[in-house]
Design a protein around this motif. Structure first.
Motif, PDB file in Angstrom:
ATOM      1  N   LYS A   1      -4.098 -42.045  21.819  1.00  0.00           N
ATOM      2  CA  LYS A   1      -4.986 -41.278  20.932  1.00  0.00           C
ATOM      3  C   LYS A   1      -6.425 -41.743  21.057  1.00  0.00           C
ATOM      4  O   LYS A   1      -7.344 -40.922  21.129  1.00  0.00           O
ATOM      5  CB  LYS A   1      -4.516 -41.396  19.484  1.00  0.00           C
TER       6      LYS A   1
ATOM      7  N   VAL B   1      -8.214 -40.363  24.136  1.00  0.00           N
ATOM      8  CA  VAL B   1      -8.452 -38.921  24.259  1.00  0.00           C
ATOM      9  C   VAL B   1      -9.260 -38.348  23.091  1.00  0.00           C
ATOM     10  O   VAL B   1      -9.746 -37.229  23.171  1.00  0.00           O
ATOM     11  CB  VAL B   1      -7.100 -38.189  24.425  1.00  0.00           C
ATOM     12  N   LEU B   2      -9.456 -39.106  22.041  1.00  0.00           N
ATOM     13  CA  LEU B   2     -10.128 -38.604  20.842  1.00  0.00           C
ATOM     14  C   LEU B   2     -11.555 -38.138  21.123  1.00  0.00           C
ATOM     15  O   LEU B   2     -11.979 -37.077  20.651  1.00  0.00           O
ATOM     16  CB  LEU B   2     -10.115 -39.677  19.748  1.00  0.00           C
TER      17      LEU B   2
ATOM     18  N   CYS C   1     -11.477 -34.767  22.754  1.00  0.00           N
ATOM     19  CA  CYS C   1     -11.102 -33.726  21.792  1.00  0.00           C
ATOM     20  C   CYS C   1     -12.275 -33.333  20.905  1.00  0.00           C
ATOM     21  O   CYS C   1     -12.529 -32.144  20.682  1.00  0.00           O
ATOM     22  CB  CYS C   1      -9.939 -34.201  20.927  1.00  0.00           C
TER      23      CYS C   1
ATOM     24  N   VAL D   1     -14.850 -31.306  22.990  1.00  0.00           N
ATOM     25  CA  VAL D   1     -14.363 -29.970  23.348  1.00  0.00           C
ATOM     26  C   VAL D   1     -14.328 -29.052  22.127  1.00  0.00           C
ATOM     27  O   VAL D   1     -14.676 -27.874  22.219  1.00  0.00           O
ATOM     28  CB  VAL D   1     -12.977 -30.076  24.030  1.00  0.00           C
ATOM     29  N   LEU D   2     -13.936 -29.579  20.977  1.00  0.00           N
ATOM     30  CA  LEU D   2     -13.874 -28.746  19.778  1.00  0.00           C
ATOM     31  C   LEU D   2     -15.250 -28.267  19.316  1.00  0.00           C
ATOM     32  O   LEU D   2     -15.348 -27.265  18.621  1.00  0.00           O
ATOM     33  CB  LEU D   2     -13.164 -29.491  18.645  1.00  0.00           C
TER      34      LEU D   2
ATOM     35  N   SER E   1      -8.551 -30.212  12.610  1.00  0.00           N
ATOM     36  CA  SER E   1      -8.172 -29.526  13.849  1.00  0.00           C
ATOM     37  C   SER E   1      -7.360 -30.436  14.768  1.00  0.00           C
ATOM     38  O   SER E   1      -6.353 -30.008  15.341  1.00  0.00           O
ATOM     39  CB  SER E   1      -9.414 -29.038  14.600  1.00  0.00           C
ATOM     40  N   ILE E   2      -7.807 -31.663  14.912  1.00  0.00           N
ATOM     41  CA  ILE E   2      -7.097 -32.608  15.779  1.00  0.00           C
ATOM     42  C   ILE E   2      -5.747 -32.973  15.170  1.00  0.00           C
ATOM     43  O   ILE E   2      -4.738 -33.043  15.881  1.00  0.00           O
ATOM     44  CB  ILE E   2      -7.966 -33.860  16.035  1.00  0.00           C
TER      45      ILE E   2
ATOM     46  N   LYS F   1      -2.536 -31.195  15.951  1.00  0.00           N
ATOM     47  CA  LYS F   1      -1.861 -31.487  17.225  1.00  0.00           C
ATOM     48  C   LYS F   1      -1.219 -32.869  17.240  1.00  0.00           C
ATOM     49  O   LYS F   1      -0.140 -33.054  17.782  1.00  0.00           O
ATOM     50  CB  LYS F   1      -2.840 -31.388  18.394  1.00  0.00           C
TER      51      LYS F   1
ATOM     52  N   TRP G   1     -10.323 -35.926  32.998  1.00  0.00           N
ATOM     53  CA  TRP G   1      -9.039 -35.791  32.325  1.00  0.00           C
ATOM     54  C   TRP G   1      -8.056 -35.014  33.184  1.00  0.00           C
ATOM     55  O   TRP G   1      -6.895 -35.392  33.314  1.00  0.00           O
ATOM     56  CB  TRP G   1      -9.198 -35.098  30.975  1.00  0.00           C
TER      57      TRP G   1
END
Length: 109
Positions: free
Chosen positions: A6, A9-10, A13, A16-17, A31-32, A35, A89
Motif C-alpha cells: 500500500k 502505490v499510494l 493512486c 492519478v485520482l 476513493s482509495i 479499493k 508501474w
C-alpha cells in the motif's frame, strides 16, 4: 493487504485520482478505501509532501457540510511526474506478473 504494498502505490493512486479533477483530502481517502483499506492519516502527509515538491497547488472552497475544504490541483510538473510513475508501474506490474506466472507455473498476463 500488505502495508508495504500500500505504501508503495499510494502516491501513484493520489496522483492519478487528481488527474481528471481536483479533489480534497477526505475524498481521496474515500476513493482509495473503496479499493483497499488505508488509514486517513496516511494521505495528508503525502499530500503535504507532494504540494511542497510542486506537484500540487491548493485552494480552499466553501462546503455545505462544514468548514471550507482544501482542494488539490495537479500541476503540469505533477502531471509529468504522474505519467512517469504510471509508466514505471506498468513495467513493474508486468514483470511481477511474469515472475509469478513462471514461479507458479501459469501465465498471469
Amino acid at each position: 493487504m500488505n502495508v508495504q504494498f500500500k505504501k508503495g502505490v499510494l502516491e501513484l493512486c493520489v496522483l492519478v485520482l487528481t488527474a481528471k479533477r481536483d479533489r480534497y483530502g477526505y475524498e481521496l481517502v474515500a476513493s482509495i478505501s473503496e479499493k483497499f483499506h488505508i488509514a486517513e492519516g496516511t494521505v495528508y502527509p503525502l499530500l503535504r509532501r507532494l504540494t511542497q515538491d510542486g506537484y500540487f497547488t491548493t485552494y480552499l472552497m466553501e462546503s455545505q457540510e462544514g468548514p471550507p475544504r482544501k482542494y488539490y490541483r495537479l500541476t503540469e510538473q505533477g502531471r509529468e511526474y504522474m505519467n512517469d510513475l504510471v509508466l514505471e508501474w506498468r513495467i513493474f506490474d508486468r514483470g511481477v506478473n511474469q515472475i509469478i506466472g513462471e514461479g507458479l507455473g501459469y501465465d498471469e498476463t
